[in-house]
Design a protein around this motif. Sequence first.
Motif, short mmCIF file in Angstrom:
data_model
loop_
_atom_site.label_atom_id
_atom_site.label_comp_id
_atom_site.label_asym_id
_atom_site.label_seq_id
_atom_site.Cartn_x
_atom_site.Cartn_y
_atom_site.Cartn_z
N GLU A 1 0.85 -1.19 0.00
CA GLU A 1 0.00 0.00 0.00
C GLU A 1 0.89 1.24 0.00
O GLU A 1 2.04 1.20 0.43
CB GLU A 1 -0.90 -0.01 1.24
CG GLU A 1 -1.85 -1.19 1.28
CD GLU A 1 -2.65 -1.24 2.58
OE1 GLU A 1 -2.68 -0.22 3.30
OE2 GLU A 1 -3.24 -2.28 2.86
N ASN A 2 0.33 2.35 -0.46
CA ASN A 2 1.09 3.59 -0.54
C ASN A 2 1.58 4.04 0.83
O ASN A 2 2.67 4.59 0.96
CB ASN A 2 0.26 4.70 -1.16
CG ASN A 2 0.05 4.48 -2.64
OD1 ASN A 2 0.80 3.74 -3.27
ND2 ASN A 2 -0.97 5.10 -3.19
N LYS A 3 0.82 3.79 1.85
CA LYS A 3 1.22 4.27 3.17
C LYS A 3 2.34 3.42 3.77
O LYS A 3 2.90 3.78 4.79
CB LYS A 3 0.01 4.31 4.11
CG LYS A 3 -0.70 2.99 4.28
CD LYS A 3 -1.96 3.16 5.09
CE LYS A 3 -2.75 1.87 5.18
NZ LYS A 3 -3.98 2.03 5.92
N GLN A 4 2.73 2.32 3.12
CA GLN A 4 3.83 1.50 3.59
C GLN A 4 5.18 1.99 3.06
O GLN A 4 6.21 1.58 3.56
CB GLN A 4 3.65 0.05 3.14
CG GLN A 4 2.51 -0.67 3.82
CD GLN A 4 2.34 -2.06 3.26
OE1 GLN A 4 1.88 -2.21 2.14
NE2 GLN A 4 2.72 -3.04 4.03
N VAL A 5 5.17 2.84 2.09
CA VAL A 5 6.39 3.31 1.45
C VAL A 5 6.83 4.61 2.11
O VAL A 5 6.03 5.53 2.30
CB VAL A 5 6.17 3.52 -0.06
CG1 VAL A 5 7.44 4.01 -0.73
CG2 VAL A 5 5.66 2.25 -0.70
N ILE A 6 8.12 4.69 2.49
CA ILE A 6 8.63 5.92 3.09
C ILE A 6 9.55 6.62 2.09
O ILE A 6 10.08 5.99 1.18
CB ILE A 6 9.37 5.66 4.42
CG1 ILE A 6 10.57 4.73 4.21
CG2 ILE A 6 8.44 5.06 5.45
CD1 ILE A 6 11.40 4.56 5.45
N SER A 7 9.74 7.88 2.29
CA SER A 7 10.57 8.63 1.37
C SER A 7 12.04 8.48 1.73
O SER A 7 12.41 8.11 2.84
CB SER A 7 10.18 10.11 1.40
OG SER A 7 10.54 10.66 2.65
N TYR A 8 12.89 8.80 0.79
CA TYR A 8 14.33 8.71 0.98
C TYR A 8 14.79 9.66 2.07
O TYR A 8 15.69 9.33 2.84
CB TYR A 8 15.03 9.00 -0.35
CG TYR A 8 16.53 8.97 -0.26
CD1 TYR A 8 17.18 7.75 -0.13
CD2 TYR A 8 17.28 10.13 -0.33
CE1 TYR A 8 18.56 7.69 -0.05
CE2 TYR A 8 18.66 10.09 -0.23
CZ TYR A 8 19.30 8.86 -0.10
OH TYR A 8 20.66 8.82 -0.02
N PHE B 1 4.82 6.26 8.16
CA PHE B 1 3.92 5.12 8.05
C PHE B 1 2.50 5.45 8.45
O PHE B 1 1.58 4.77 8.07
CB PHE B 1 4.43 3.95 8.91
CG PHE B 1 5.60 3.26 8.29
CD1 PHE B 1 5.44 2.44 7.21
CD2 PHE B 1 6.88 3.45 8.79
CE1 PHE B 1 6.51 1.79 6.64
CE2 PHE B 1 7.95 2.81 8.24
CZ PHE B 1 7.78 1.98 7.16
N GLY B 2 2.33 6.47 9.24
CA GLY B 2 1.00 6.90 9.63
C GLY B 2 0.23 5.84 10.38
O GLY B 2 0.76 5.14 11.23
N SER B 3 -1.02 5.69 10.05
CA SER B 3 -1.90 4.78 10.78
C SER B 3 -1.56 3.32 10.50
O SER B 3 -1.91 2.45 11.30
CB SER B 3 -3.36 5.06 10.41
OG SER B 3 -3.55 4.82 9.03
N PHE B 4 -0.88 3.05 9.42
CA PHE B 4 -0.52 1.66 9.14
C PHE B 4 0.33 1.08 10.26
O PHE B 4 0.13 -0.04 10.70
CB PHE B 4 0.25 1.56 7.81
CG PHE B 4 0.82 0.20 7.56
CD1 PHE B 4 -0.01 -0.83 7.15
CD2 PHE B 4 2.16 -0.06 7.78
CE1 PHE B 4 0.51 -2.10 6.92
CE2 PHE B 4 2.67 -1.32 7.55
CZ PHE B 4 1.85 -2.34 7.13
#
Length: 116
Positions: free
Chosen positions: A78-85, A101-104
């Motif tokens: 999911e998009n919310k699983q990906v973090i930025s560099y 990661f937010g709420s995930f």
Amino acid sequence: MNRGVFVSLIFLVLIGFCVSRVKYEVVFLKDRLKEINEKLEKCDDDFKVYNAEWSYLNDPKRLKILAAKYFPDMRPTENKQVISYDVVISSDLEQNATKAFGSFLDETIAGEMEAQ
């Protein structure tokens, strides 16, 4: 006259020696070239076999069957699983993890606590 004949004879012997040496070196180099070409053909054949094996191993249908067999609970990312560099290289990874990661992250931790 004898001197001229003697010098010519020595010159002819030297030329004959050089020509025969070049001839044998050319024969040696031809054999070496033949060996190299045979090795190249074998490598080319091996490369074709490896490409065929790679194509078989990366067949999407086969990978889907293996994924279902060995990873039955796997879901798409999911998009919310990906973090930025930027978050990865920052020194406060733990602090930024919740933001990334937010709420995930909260859902995952809560799910693990319920499982225990």
